[in-house]
Design a protein around this motif. Structure first.
Motif, PDB file in Angstrom:
ATOM      1  N   SER A 167      34.399  35.365  14.892  1.00  0.00           N
ATOM      2  CA  SER A 167      33.391  34.698  15.726  1.00  0.00           C
ATOM      3  C   SER A 167      32.059  34.611  15.010  1.00  0.00           C
ATOM      4  CB  SER A 167      33.228  35.452  17.050  1.00  0.00           C
ATOM      5  OG  SER A 167      34.415  35.426  17.813  1.00  0.00           O
ATOM      6  N   SER A 168      31.662  35.714  14.392  1.00  0.00           N
ATOM      7  CA  SER A 168      30.392  35.753  13.679  1.00  0.00           C
ATOM      8  C   SER A 168      30.412  34.847  12.454  1.00  0.00           C
ATOM      9  CB  SER A 168      30.083  37.194  13.252  1.00  0.00           C
ATOM     10  OG  SER A 168      28.930  37.256  12.455  1.00  0.00           O
ATOM     11  N   VAL A 172      32.304  30.469  16.285  1.00  0.00           N
ATOM     12  CA  VAL A 172      33.230  30.071  17.349  1.00  0.00           C
ATOM     13  C   VAL A 172      33.606  31.319  18.137  1.00  0.00           C
ATOM     14  CG1 VAL A 172      35.500  29.096  17.886  1.00  0.00           C
ATOM     15  CG2 VAL A 172      34.148  28.157  15.995  1.00  0.00           C
ATOM     16  N   ARG A 173      33.391  31.305  19.440  1.00  0.00           N
ATOM     17  CA  ARG A 173      33.617  32.506  20.242  1.00  0.00           C
ATOM     18  C   ARG A 173      35.112  32.740  20.452  1.00  0.00           C
ATOM     19  NH1 ARG A 173      33.609  33.933  25.923  1.00  0.00           N
ATOM     20  NH2 ARG A 173      32.869  36.084  26.188  1.00  0.00           N
ATOM     21  N   LEU A 174      35.582  33.896  20.011  1.00  0.00           N
ATOM     22  CA  LEU A 174      36.954  34.331  20.255  1.00  0.00           C
ATOM     23  C   LEU A 174      36.892  35.517  21.214  1.00  0.00           C
ATOM     24  CD1 LEU A 174      38.450  34.242  16.632  1.00  0.00           C
ATOM     25  CD2 LEU A 174      38.520  32.448  18.361  1.00  0.00           C
ATOM     26  N   ASP A 175      37.144  35.250  22.474  1.00  0.00           N
ATOM     27  CA  ASP A 175      37.059  36.299  23.491  1.00  0.00           C
ATOM     28  C   ASP A 175      38.402  36.996  23.642  1.00  0.00           C
ATOM     29  OD1 ASP A 175      35.528  37.528  25.877  1.00  0.00           O
ATOM     30  OD2 ASP A 175      37.396  36.805  26.787  1.00  0.00           O
ATOM     31  N   ILE A 187      43.213  28.286  17.756  1.00  0.00           N
ATOM     32  CA  ILE A 187      41.824  27.946  18.004  1.00  0.00           C
ATOM     33  C   ILE A 187      41.228  27.475  16.687  1.00  0.00           C
ATOM     34  CG2 ILE A 187      39.531  28.833  18.598  1.00  0.00           C
ATOM     35  CD1 ILE A 187      40.866  30.770  20.524  1.00  0.00           C
ATOM     36  N   ARG A 188      40.557  26.342  16.725  1.00  0.00           N
ATOM     37  CA  ARG A 188      39.955  25.763  15.524  1.00  0.00           C
ATOM     38  C   ARG A 188      38.658  26.490  15.201  1.00  0.00           C
ATOM     39  NH1 ARG A 188      36.097  21.756  14.453  1.00  0.00           N
ATOM     40  NH2 ARG A 188      36.564  20.326  12.727  1.00  0.00           N
TER      41      ARG A 188
END
Length: 290
Positions: A167-168, A172-175, A187-188
């Motif tokens: 994510s960092s 792109v936020r990966l929750d 997820i791209r």
């Protein structure tokens, strides 16, 4: 007969001992370049894509570029699947070779090995490769594989660290909770850079519980050639249990049209597994949805 891809194991050495992979039972082997080219010349009648692995990691081969040069010479595309541990052994010129269509990096290999590397030491070359791919506008796809989303969330701690890092790095936020709940396929993260999700799977084994009949993509979407030159119907038959033939002795055409191979294909068409190993393979359940 045409295949989406053919798996050609240029070496059965992976350099690691991941707990989710079977223990290698066959002798250490690697295809020499002359034999590799002879197989490629036969394979190109059946496919346009070669996956350079079964259980071995192609990046353990110091002369990887020579194999890729041969594939490029014969107009074939390559798929490289690696643990990521050996990225620094090769230049970006090799990893972004014109014939390379896709690079798969199995990120969970870090979590399932005893290693002296820290997570940062492991992931930095992976992130650098992705960054170089984007900056150089390379056409290759990079799939960062996270194939550990089991129901028990057994890898939750590792995945939390991994998702925070990705994510960092990519913005792109990966929750974690959302991914476990929704189970996205991928997820791209950046152009042609994806994080790809799946679950653990059980490797087929004659020691497995008897699962019964069903259909499979072996000998239909793909076929596999081990580093020894033995042809097997499936990319999961890493020990050559279902040896259809040996390319040191026969041509691929003859092997694919053998009585044993034809019986497997005809059986799968009607949901019948003619081989014991196929009967004891739970992976085929993914293709038996009815």
């Amino acid at each position: 007969m045409k295949f989406y891809r053919i798996y050609m194991e240029i070496t059965n050495v992976c350099g690691l001992s991941c707990s989710f992979c079977p223990t290698k039972s066959l002798p250490t082997n690697a295809m020499d370049l002359d034999f590799f080219e002879s197989v490629v010349m036969q394979a190109k009648d059946y496919t346009k894509e070669i996956a350079c692995h079964v259980v071995g990691d192609p990046l353990t081969q110091p002369n990887l570029k020579a194999y890729l040069d041969i594939l490029h010479k014969h107009g074939l595309r390559a798929m490289l699947t690696t643990s990521g541990y050996f990225l620094k052994k090769h230049s970006y010129d090799t990893l972004f070779h014109p014939c390379v269509k896709q690079i798969n990096i199995s990120l969970n290999s870090f979590n399932k090995n005893d290693t002296s590397l820290t997570f940062d030491q492991y992931i930095t070359p992976v992130l650098s490769l992705c960054k170089a791919k984007v900056e150089q506008a390379e056409e290759v796809f990079i799939n960062l594989r996270v194939w550990n989303l089991d129901e028990q969330m057994s890898e939750q701690n590792f995945n939390e660290t991994l998702f925070e890092t990705l994510s960092s790095s990519f913005g792109v936020r990966l929750d974690l909770d959302t991914i476990y709940a929704q189970r996205p396929k991928n997820i791209r993260l950046a152009p042609k850079v994806l994080v790809h999700f799946d679950t653990y799977f059980e490797w087929p084994s004659l020691k497995n519980t008897h699962y019964g009949d069903g259909t499979c993509q072996g000998l239909q979407s793909h076929v596999a050639i081990l580093a020894s030159g033995k042809v097997v119907p499936c990319c999961l038959d890493c020990d050559g249990i279902i040896e259809l033939g040996d390319l040191h002795e026969e041509r691929l055409e003859s092997i694919l049209n053998s009585k044993r191979a034809v019986a497997m294909v005809e059986g799968f068409k009607v949901g019948k597994a003619s081989e014991e190993l196929c009967q004891k393979c739970s992976y085929k359940e993914r293709f038996n949805l009815v």
